[in-house]
Scaffold this active site. Structure first.
Site, PDB file in Angstrom:
ATOM      1  CE  LYS A  20      -3.942  -2.430   1.967  1.00  0.00           C
ATOM      2  NZ  LYS A  20      -5.009  -2.472   2.993  1.00  0.00           N
ATOM      3  CG  PHE A  66     -13.901   0.847   6.851  1.00  0.00           C
ATOM      4  CD1 PHE A  66     -13.389   0.434   5.622  1.00  0.00           C
ATOM      5  CD2 PHE A  66     -14.665  -0.049   7.576  1.00  0.00           C
ATOM      6  CE1 PHE A  66     -13.641  -0.825   5.125  1.00  0.00           C
ATOM      7  CE2 PHE A  66     -14.919  -1.316   7.087  1.00  0.00           C
ATOM      8  CZ  PHE A  66     -14.408  -1.712   5.856  1.00  0.00           C
ATOM      9  NE  ARG A 114      -3.006  -6.903   6.392  1.00  0.00           N
ATOM     10  CZ  ARG A 114      -3.973  -7.702   5.955  1.00  0.00           C
ATOM     11  NH1 ARG A 114      -4.460  -8.657   6.744  1.00  0.00           N
ATOM     12  NH2 ARG A 114      -4.444  -7.570   4.728  1.00  0.00           N
ATOM     13  CG  ASN A 124      -4.324  -3.270   6.472  1.00  0.00           C
ATOM     14  OD1 ASN A 124      -4.069  -2.669   5.435  1.00  0.00           O
ATOM     15  ND2 ASN A 124      -5.289  -4.170   6.559  1.00  0.00           N
ATOM     16  CG  HIS A 127      -5.338  -6.381  -0.696  1.00  0.00           C
ATOM     17  ND1 HIS A 127      -6.586  -6.321  -0.113  1.00  0.00           N
ATOM     18  CD2 HIS A 127      -5.466  -7.172  -1.797  1.00  0.00           C
ATOM     19  CE1 HIS A 127      -7.437  -7.034  -0.839  1.00  0.00           C
ATOM     20  NE2 HIS A 127      -6.789  -7.568  -1.858  1.00  0.00           N
TER      21      HIS A 127
END
Length: 212
Positions: A20, A66, A114, A124, A127
């Site tokens: 990410k 969220f 994570r 986190n 993915h």
């Protein structure tokens, strides 16, 4: 007395992994962990998604509180998407990732990715596809040019081998018996490369760097 052994079955599963935006600078060390964990990186690309594209990718999360923060986070900078392959790739990658909430991961799975790279329940770090259907959909989303074919089993596998493999293999084995080379395996491998009737239509590179 002959012992009947079941024919071997080879199944290599694929899953989607994403580094990410906030930890893209850790890409090299994360890829090293991936490779040392027995995965093959089949394909890789670096891209910057728009909020709309992130909404489409996380469509199953639409309507949750969220969701706006998630799409804003995932579109905040470039990310790295990878197709990972190995036996039971989906479950092994999820196990390596740890719990979705990085704060929980730090408490319960301190060695997970994570726990090491994540910040909180939203950021986190990485993915992973949750199951086979999700992996197929997400791979198609990130790598639309990739061909995902079902793996034949049973009679379908036998028909495939009889139609596409056995004629060429029998021809090669016949020629092998005539030639009687010192190293028959190397000779056969070279013969199959030279006499492959299936000319590749796609130029596939395991790792592809794309501009963003």
């Amino acid at each position: 007395m002959e012992i009947s052994m079941p024919p071997p079955q080879i199944y290599v599963e694929k899953t989607l992994a994403i580094i990410k935006p906030d930890i893209v600078d850790k890409e090299e060390e994360i890829q090293d962990i991936i490779l040392r964990s027995g995965f093959t990186i089949v394909q890789r690309r670096k891209l910057h998604l728009s909020p709309e594209q992130c909404s489409n990718f996380y469509v199953e999360q639409y309507g949750k509180m969220f969701f706006p923060n998630l799409t804003a986070y995932m579109s905040s900078g470039p990310l790295v998407a990878m197709i990972l392959a190995r036996h039971k790739a989906i479950s092994y990658w999820l196990e390596l990732l740890g719990p979705n909430n990085s704060l929980v991961a730090k408490e319960t799975h301190p060695d997970s990715l994570r726990a090491i790279y994540g910040t909180d329940d939203l950021r986190n770090a990485l993915h992973g596809s949750n199951d086979f259907a999700a992996a197929e959909r997400e791979i198609r989303f990130m790598f639309p040019e990739v061909i995902i074919e079902p793996i034949p089993i049973g009679q379908a596998a036998k028909d495939y081998l009889n139609l596409h493999i056995m004629p060429t293999l029998l021809e090669g084995l016949t020629e092998l018996c005539k030639q009687k080379p010192a190293d028959p395996l190397i000779w056969l491998a070279d013969w199959l490369l030279k006499n492959n009737p299936n000319k590749p239509k796609l130029c596939h590179h395991p790792i592809v760097e794309e501009p963003y």
